[in-house]
Design an enzyme around this catalytic site. Structure first.
Site, PDB file in Angstrom:
ATOM      1  N   HIS A  43     112.726 -14.079 -23.153  1.00 32.77           N
ATOM      2  CA  HIS A  43     111.473 -14.083 -22.407  1.00 32.77           C
ATOM      3  C   HIS A  43     110.499 -13.033 -22.955  1.00 32.77           C
ATOM      4  O   HIS A  43     109.339 -13.335 -23.254  1.00 32.77           O
ATOM      5  CB  HIS A  43     111.770 -13.807 -20.929  1.00 32.77           C
ATOM      6  CG  HIS A  43     110.561 -13.811 -20.049  1.00 32.77           C
ATOM      7  ND1 HIS A  43     110.187 -14.896 -19.298  1.00 32.77           N
ATOM      8  CD2 HIS A  43     109.640 -12.843 -19.786  1.00 32.77           C
ATOM      9  CE1 HIS A  43     109.085 -14.612 -18.618  1.00 32.77           C
ATOM     10  NE2 HIS A  43     108.738 -13.372 -18.893  1.00 32.77           N
ATOM     11  N   GLU A  44     110.986 -11.818 -23.109  1.00 30.02           N
ATOM     12  CA  GLU A  44     110.105 -10.744 -23.586  1.00 30.02           C
ATOM     13  C   GLU A  44     109.729 -10.937 -25.056  1.00 30.02           C
ATOM     14  O   GLU A  44     108.635 -10.550 -25.475  1.00 30.02           O
ATOM     15  CB  GLU A  44     110.750  -9.379 -23.362  1.00 30.02           C
ATOM     16  CG  GLU A  44     111.049  -9.049 -21.900  1.00 30.02           C
ATOM     17  CD  GLU A  44     109.848  -9.211 -20.983  1.00 30.02           C
ATOM     18  OE1 GLU A  44     108.688  -9.073 -21.450  1.00 30.02           O
ATOM     19  OE2 GLU A  44     110.063  -9.481 -19.781  1.00 30.02           O
ATOM     20  N   HIS A 100     106.609 -12.994 -25.178  1.00 29.69           N
ATOM     21  CA  HIS A 100     105.409 -12.159 -25.035  1.00 29.69           C
ATOM     22  C   HIS A 100     105.103 -11.420 -26.336  1.00 29.69           C
ATOM     23  O   HIS A 100     103.965 -11.394 -26.814  1.00 29.69           O
ATOM     24  CB  HIS A 100     105.620 -11.127 -23.925  1.00 29.69           C
ATOM     25  CG  HIS A 100     105.525 -11.681 -22.544  1.00 29.69           C
ATOM     26  ND1 HIS A 100     104.408 -12.322 -22.064  1.00 29.69           N
ATOM     27  CD2 HIS A 100     106.421 -11.657 -21.514  1.00 29.69           C
ATOM     28  CE1 HIS A 100     104.609 -12.669 -20.803  1.00 29.69           C
ATOM     29  NE2 HIS A 100     105.824 -12.288 -20.447  1.00 29.69           N
ATOM     30  N   GLU A 135     102.194 -15.757 -20.381  1.00 31.58           N
ATOM     31  CA  GLU A 135     103.414 -16.221 -19.731  1.00 31.58           C
ATOM     32  C   GLU A 135     103.845 -17.586 -20.263  1.00 31.58           C
ATOM     33  O   GLU A 135     105.035 -17.905 -20.290  1.00 31.58           O
ATOM     34  CB  GLU A 135     103.203 -16.279 -18.221  1.00 31.58           C
ATOM     35  CG  GLU A 135     104.480 -16.391 -17.412  1.00 31.58           C
ATOM     36  CD  GLU A 135     105.373 -15.162 -17.515  1.00 31.58           C
ATOM     37  OE1 GLU A 135     106.566 -15.284 -17.158  1.00 31.58           O
ATOM     38  OE2 GLU A 135     104.910 -14.098 -17.954  1.00 31.58           O
TER      39      GLU A 135
END
Length: 490
Positions: free
Chosen positions: A255-256, A259, A285
């Site tokens: 997830h990170e 980003h 996101e």
């Protein structure tokens, strides 16, 4: 020369903003606990400097002098951002900006202690002061309009609470119906065993590289609440570990990295300009969610991940790739937003969106927030919140004054649904690469079609240009219904 002078000034301001961001990263990862009060003063001082630069009268003079028609599309986009930001900075009182920076820096530590003690009452007075200042800020920025919309503008320029409410209203009935049908079905088994922390972190680094994270311009550290920080040549991420749950570390990392890959993928010529970072939190996101869910939780990729996890940890309690895919994607009751499956995640967000709108409008007082949270949660999820850390204290956002941030999570999921449809249409053979642990066809497509453009276009236009169609909730709903109906034989 006005444009050149303007860019020089703006690049210096953006460099200082990066330093401020690094202070925030340090506070979450390495800062000694006793430094909290001093750090609050450091952050407040830097916030005051940044506010003075962002409201400097020379900006207004330069912006008035420049002929937009004499600039290329990049220059015009930079001016669009600067004019918007300058107008907003002019409406945000310096004393208020400084007070918020000081208060939220302290509030973060107070929240963390209250969360550890499961004691909302210990945090409530501080949160009430944050809400009071954010209401004041929203009113100043709105100029007679909706204060919540004015705060939302910081995270998703051009969006309004009413528009999001309509989109989320279209999502909710089908999500609730699908959730109800699934929870009547037998649940697949999860993984089991004890998962060594060092091994988890080693695997997190490997997974980060699979998804294109450049460690020459980044690093991974641990934090209570995983996040990504920075842009350009210094983009850092954090993750967390749980000895009983390797997915917490692995999918927080993916997830990170989504980003971070966005920030690392932006055209380097945009560095330290308004175009040199993600255009909005919703678009940001979209990258983290498509990396984590549509790619990272796909049947093809989890087949490869199953073998990697077995190789690293030995027996993990599931027998084969199909059982592992079911375990990765199983739908379970839970209190924690960041641990929610992709089906129920948006219900957690919608709860927060409604509550924070009510806080800013004055329809809900902080004194009544915990009860309102618990009542809404039981209505939406069918079971009770038993501790504050499972409920109103689980997220750091409100302690940081990030009102207007939460809805961008679901908006990002909507954007990710649109991007996933376009990605699959563009690369019909994607699964064959993912099955080998090769995410590069997907990450390259995203870099070329979205990430490299940074803030060049407004958020909705960024998605439209990448997908060929305007954003809509329908692709996300179709993806979720197709995936989970197949998984649960509905």
């Amino acid at each position: 020369m006005s444009y050149d002078d303007l860019l020089t000034f703006v690049r210096e301001t953006e460099a200082l903003a990066q330093v401020s961001g690094r202070l925030g990263w340090d506070q979450e990862t390495m800062m000694p606990r006793g430094a909290a009060d001093q750090r609050a003063e450091e952050v407040a001082a830097l916030s005051r400097v940044l506010h003075k630069r962002r409201t400097d009268p020379r900006l207004g003079d330069w912006l008035a002098d420049i002929d937009d028609a004499a600039l290329d599309a990049t220059g015009q986009a930079i001016l669009r951002h600067l004019r918007r930001d300058y107008a907003r900075a002019q409406r945000r009182p310096e004393d208020l900006a400084t007070a918020l920076a000081r208060l939220t820096s302290r509030a973060q530590g107070i929240w963390a202690e209250a969360r550890a003690a499961d004691d909302f009452a210990a945090f409530a007075p501080t949160l009430a002061e944050v809400v009071r200042l954010k209401r004041e800020e929203g009113a100043a920025l709105a100029g007679g309009g909706d204060p919540y919309d004015a705060l939302l503008e910081d995270y998703e320029p051009g969006a309004t609470g009413a528009e999001l409410d309509a989109m989320f209203g279209a999502l909710r009935p089908r999500l609730v119906a699908l959730r109800a049908a699934i929870l009547e079905k037998p649940q697949p088994a999860g993984v089991s065993g004890t998962f060594d922390e060092t091994t988890q972190l080693t695997m997190a680094r490997k997974i980060a590289e699979v998804f294109g994270y450049d460690f020459t311009r980044g690093r991974i550290d641990k934090a209570v609440h995983p996040f990504s920080s920075g842009s350009g040549a210094d983009v850092r991420i954090t993750t967390r570990t749980d000895p009983n749950d390797p997915f917490n570390c692995l999918y927080s990392t993916i997830h990170e990295v989504g980003h971070a890959a966005y920030e690392q993928g932006i055209n380097p010529g945009y560095a330290l300009t308004p175009l040199g970072q993600g255009v909005s939190m919703g678009v940001h996101e979209s990258q983290s969610r498509i990396y984590e869910n549509q790619i990272g939780r796909s049947r093809a990729f989890t087949g490869w991940l199953f073998e990697e996890l077995k190789s690293a940890h030995g027996d993990i309690g599931v027998a084969d790739p199909d059982a592992f895919y079911a375990a990765v994607n199983r739908v379970q009751n839970g209190h924690i937003r960041t641990e929610a499956d992709e089906l129920q995640y948006n219900l957690h967000v919608l709860l927060r969106f409604d509550l924070e709108r009510a806080l800013i409008s004055g329809d809900l007082d902080v004194a009544d927030l915990e009860a309102a949270w618990n009542d809404r949660f039981e209505t939406d999820f069918g079971f009770a919140v038993t501790t504050a850390s499972q409920g109103v204290l689980q997220d750091v956002h409100w302690s940081l004054g990030l009102f207007g941030y939460f809805p961008t999570y679901t908006l990002g999921n909507v954007y990710a649904g649109c991007l996933h449809t376009a990605l699959r249409n563009a690369i019909p053979t994607l699964d064959s690469a993912l099955a080998k642990g090769d995410a590069s066809p997907a990450t390259t497509w995203l870099r070329e079609n979205l990430q490299q453009h940074g803030g060049l276009r407004p958020p909705s236009e960024t998605i439209t240009e990448a997908c060929g169609t305007a954003p809509s909730e329908e692709p996300l709903l179709s993806y979720l219904e197709g995936k989970f109906k197949a998984l649960y034989d509905l």
